[in-house]
Enzyme design. Structure first.
Site, PDB file in Angstrom:
ATOM      1  N   HIS A 254      23.390 -37.461 -22.827  1.00 29.05           N
ATOM      2  CA  HIS A 254      24.798 -37.978 -22.393  1.00 29.05           C
ATOM      3  C   HIS A 254      25.412 -37.660 -23.697  1.00 29.05           C
ATOM      4  O   HIS A 254      25.125 -37.840 -24.728  1.00 29.05           O
ATOM      5  CB  HIS A 254      25.098 -39.439 -21.773  1.00 29.05           C
ATOM      6  CG  HIS A 254      24.878 -40.527 -22.719  1.00 29.05           C
ATOM      7  ND1 HIS A 254      25.506 -41.013 -23.616  1.00 29.05           N
ATOM      8  CD2 HIS A 254      23.552 -41.425 -22.841  1.00 29.05           C
ATOM      9  CE1 HIS A 254      25.255 -42.064 -24.225  1.00 29.05           C
ATOM     10  NE2 HIS A 254      23.945 -42.283 -23.583  1.00 29.05           N
TER      11      HIS A 254
ATOM     12  N   ASP B 171      22.874 -42.615 -30.440  1.00 26.81           N
ATOM     13  CA  ASP B 171      22.898 -42.843 -28.846  1.00 26.81           C
ATOM     14  C   ASP B 171      24.125 -42.312 -28.365  1.00 26.81           C
ATOM     15  O   ASP B 171      25.132 -42.575 -28.481  1.00 26.81           O
ATOM     16  CB  ASP B 171      22.821 -44.202 -28.380  1.00 26.81           C
ATOM     17  CG  ASP B 171      22.878 -44.651 -26.903  1.00 26.81           C
ATOM     18  OD1 ASP B 171      22.503 -43.644 -26.088  1.00 26.81           O
ATOM     19  OD2 ASP B 171      23.370 -45.668 -26.530  1.00 26.81           O
TER      20      ASP B 171
ATOM     21  N   HIS C 168      24.902 -48.656 -30.634  1.00 36.99           N
ATOM     22  CA  HIS C 168      26.127 -49.219 -30.234  1.00 36.99           C
ATOM     23  C   HIS C 168      26.930 -49.712 -31.353  1.00 36.99           C
ATOM     24  O   HIS C 168      27.935 -50.615 -31.296  1.00 36.99           O
ATOM     25  CB  HIS C 168      26.129 -50.170 -28.848  1.00 36.99           C
ATOM     26  CG  HIS C 168      25.895 -49.490 -27.611  1.00 36.99           C
ATOM     27  ND1 HIS C 168      26.022 -49.867 -26.585  1.00 36.99           N
ATOM     28  CD2 HIS C 168      25.242 -48.255 -27.532  1.00 36.99           C
ATOM     29  CE1 HIS C 168      25.717 -49.068 -25.663  1.00 36.99           C
ATOM     30  NE2 HIS C 168      25.060 -48.159 -26.176  1.00 36.99           N
TER      31      HIS C 168
ATOM     32  N   GLU D  25      28.023 -41.886 -19.421  1.00 38.27           N
ATOM     33  CA  GLU D  25      27.163 -42.855 -19.388  1.00 38.27           C
ATOM     34  C   GLU D  25      27.124 -44.078 -19.651  1.00 38.27           C
ATOM     35  O   GLU D  25      26.703 -45.108 -18.946  1.00 38.27           O
ATOM     36  CB  GLU D  25      25.906 -42.114 -20.155  1.00 38.27           C
ATOM     37  CG  GLU D  25      24.440 -42.832 -20.037  1.00 38.27           C
ATOM     38  CD  GLU D  25      24.272 -43.958 -20.700  1.00 38.27           C
ATOM     39  OE1 GLU D  25      23.219 -44.912 -20.243  1.00 38.27           O
ATOM     40  OE2 GLU D  25      24.926 -44.288 -21.775  1.00 38.27           O
TER      41      GLU D  25
END
Lengths: 333, 320
Positions: free
Chosen positions: A56, A165, A304, A193
């Protein structure tokens, strides 16, 4: 290169910058669909079967929800963000507008405020505007802001950047698309995503592959104050093969081929030791009447957040295992 | 062991239902036109016909505990997969696919309610090396309890899934219908009806009938709205589905003069809701078997209710 990919802004639904970069690097045919996914295609020696690999493009970030009279921006999070990581962090809007997430000064906070984590409603983005009028020249409600976290080496084997990520997955997939395959190979760079996988869902329905491999970055919590049973993954422990998470039970023929490829090629690997978390696999494996699906992931600390950390030996293991698996994917198609 | 006991005893954590599928496939081998297992793990049995395409389904899976970590002293750490209630699991026996048995427990002096992070499984291993010979991260343990028949009730683990399988199998054997019948023994219901959703996308039926279970509350201190022995339960509304009027009307007609019950509630009782969201849309409803202590490994039900549910399904296939 990973350092280039992580420098790009691509909050879910607003991934144009990442998409344009990937389009430039692609040497094979591709299309951009209505959801903003890039679907790249490598024709195989045989077209009787199809393998899809997915990474993603989008990352977690902030979205402006209100411009205050005094020129601050109220915002909401796009995707899962621990609000405590936001205080005093710089953020970047698409037009290169720079901002800082602000919180009331510590000496003005009540004891209660000081002892509790900041709430989203206490935070604003400060873009240096003197009032709403000035702010409105640069920003509109709905604009997204991405973290800033430069790619830097750390110690002998580690590195930090924002959006590992899932830019690690994007880099891995770009490398996979430089190779030739036995069967048709679809590389999907998906959007959204972090907010549920709408992009991957649509791509999976359209391609309806015989199997799908999701290339991800995953949680690593092997840090101070955490007991070993709660590590999930360990930095330096190798590429990660999840078995079951909240969104999917991985196909066992695929996870067992991943493990075989690792063992036979001396590639270090580890399980994901939790049932929490989810990936694009969740929506993919339920598409088109059911699709075989598994995940290969890179362990990432402080995921994150603006500064995630990973290990370059894990990264090499991750790239190599993805390559060995896709070479032999005919065994499970 | 008779068929119903065999179904209840079989090992079938969500995503690993092959033992249950094998038992059912053996039983139905000679009565169906085709039996296939799909990608997600559904067993789909077809009795061909020229009429309407009808999908009738139950689910095969049961909740499980996944091993997440092996401690140095040989104890296992675990996390629930599917609907295990923690308080029902402390000091219970569990079993994994290779026959390794264990006891789920927590330390004696707990502050407040137990949480999953404190739970461990004891498989009698001396250390992590010995434990690793028997299990690995990802191993799935399911409840272990002997089949019990006492008075008018039967009791076992996994009753709320396997009774549906039994009733559906009995109906498959006897169904004689013009309709094109797809009997789906769905996988991964515990994870949110994943099998049923995929099956409906493949089959694209005109009519969906879910066969599930609902909680019987005819025990001391409760209302007794749903009773064991009160007959099959017509679901009018559950967590994910308001049943189609044409389906419930037909179920009422079939059951006219017989004993039956109705359910209106917000619990998750069958996979029909998820299946109805799939494909291009179908009329959908559900019949439920009353189960006491639902979600525990000593679920209890009435055998008569199960047989009447099988009769109801058979009649439905013919009259739908």
């Amino acid at each position: 290169m990973l350092s280039e990919l992580t420098a790009l802004s691509g909050v879910s639904g607003d991934t144009g910058e990442v998409r344009r970069y990937i389009e430039k690097r692609l040497k094979c045919p591709y299309e951009v669909d209505s959801k903003g996914n890039i679907i790249a295609y490598k024709k195989g020696k045989s077209s009787s079967k199809r393998l899809m690999a997915v990474a993603h493009m989008d990352e977690v970030g902030l979205i402006v929800s209100k411009i205050t009279k005094d020129g601050y921006l109220e915002f909401k999070c796009v995707g899962g963000i621990d609000e405590r990581v936001l205080v005093s962090k710089p953020v970047k809007f698409k037009n290169s507008l720079y901002g800082v997430v602000g919180l009331k000064a510590v000496h003005l906070q009540s004891e209660e405020e000081r002892n509790a984590p900041p709430r989203l409603s206490d935070l604003v983005i400060d873009i240096g505007a003197k009032d709403a009028k000035e702010a409105e020249k640069h920003v509109r409600i709905g604009d997204t802001a991405a973290f800033i976290g430069d790619y830097k080496k750390m110690g002998e084997n580690r590195f930090t950047a924002k959006a590992l990520d899932d830019r690690v997955g994007c880099e891995c997939l770009l490398r996979l698309l430089e190779k030739d395959y036995e069967y048709d190979f679809y590389g999907v760079f998906s959007d959204c995503e972090e907010i549920g996988g709408i992009g991957a869902k649509c791509a999976a329905e359209k391609i309806a592959p015989d199997a799908a491999l999701v290339l991800e970055g995953t949680t690593c919590s092997d840090t101070r104050g955490t007991s070993e049973k709660d590590f999930v993954t360990r930095l330096g422990g190798g590429a990660c093969i999840p078995v079951i998470d909240r969104s999917m039970i991985a196909d066992r023929s695929m996870t067992s081929l991943l493990k075989r490829c690792a063992v036979e090629n001396g590639i270090k690997w580890q399980y994901k030791k939790t049932t929490a978390g989810g990936t694009d696999g969740g929506v993919i494996h339920l598409s088109a009447g059911g699709i075989k699906c598994a995940v290969l992931a890179l362990p990432v600390r402080y995921i994150h957040s603006p500064h995630s950390v990973a290990d370059k030996r894990d990264l090499e293991a991750y790239y190599l295992l993805a390559e060995k698996f896709t070479e032999r994917a005919g065994e499970i198609l | 062991m008779n068929f119903i006991e065999k179904l209840c005893a079989s090992y079938g954590p969500l995503g690993n239902e092959e033992a249950v599928r094998d038992i059912i496939a053996d039983e139905l081998e000679n009565v169906c036109d085709s039996i296939v297992t799909d990608v997600i793990g559904n067993l789909i049995c077809n009795k061909q016909g020229s009429g309407k395409k009808i999908m009738i389904m139950c689910h095969t899976d049961e909740p499980a505990l996944m091993v997440t970590h092996i401690e140095k002293d040989g104890f296992l750490r675990c996390a629930p997969v599917g609907g295990f209630t923690l308080k029902n699991q402390i000091n219970r026996r569990v079993l994994t696919d290779n026959g390794t048995a264990g006891i789920v427990s927590v330390k004696k002096e707990l502050e407040g309610e137990p949480v999953w992070g404190e739970v461990f499984i004891d498989i009698g291993a001396a250390d992590d090396k010995e434990a690793a010979k028997k299990v690995d991260v990802g191993s799935l343990f399911t409840a272990q309890s002997a089949f019990l028949k006492t008075g008018k009730i039967i009791s076992s683990k996994a009753l709320s899934s396997r009774l549906g399988c039994f009733a559906l199998c009995e109906a498959v054997k006897r169904a004689e219908s013009e309709n094109d019948l797809y009997f789906v023994f769905a996988s991964q219901s515990e994870a949110g009806s994943r099998g049923a959703f995929c099956a409906a996308a493949r089959i694209n039926p005109d009519i969906i009938l879910g066969v599930g279970a609902c909680r019987a509350d005819d025990v001391p201190g409760e209302d007794g709205k749903i009773k064991l022995g009160g007959g099959p339960v017509i679901s009018l509304m559950d967590k994910s589905l308001v049943s189609s009027e044409n389906i419930t009307k037909l179920l009422y007609e079939i059951l006219s003069g017989k004993s039956y019950q109705t359910y209106i509630g917000k619990e998750s009782c069958s996979d029909a809701g998820a299946a109805a969201l799939s494909g291009t849309g179908a009329s959908a409803g559900a019949v439920l078997i009353p189960v006491r202590y639902k979600g525990s490994d000593t679920e209890a039900a009435s055998y008569d209710d199960v047989l009447q549910t099988a009769d109801l399904i058979k009649a439905f296939t013919e009259r739908a």
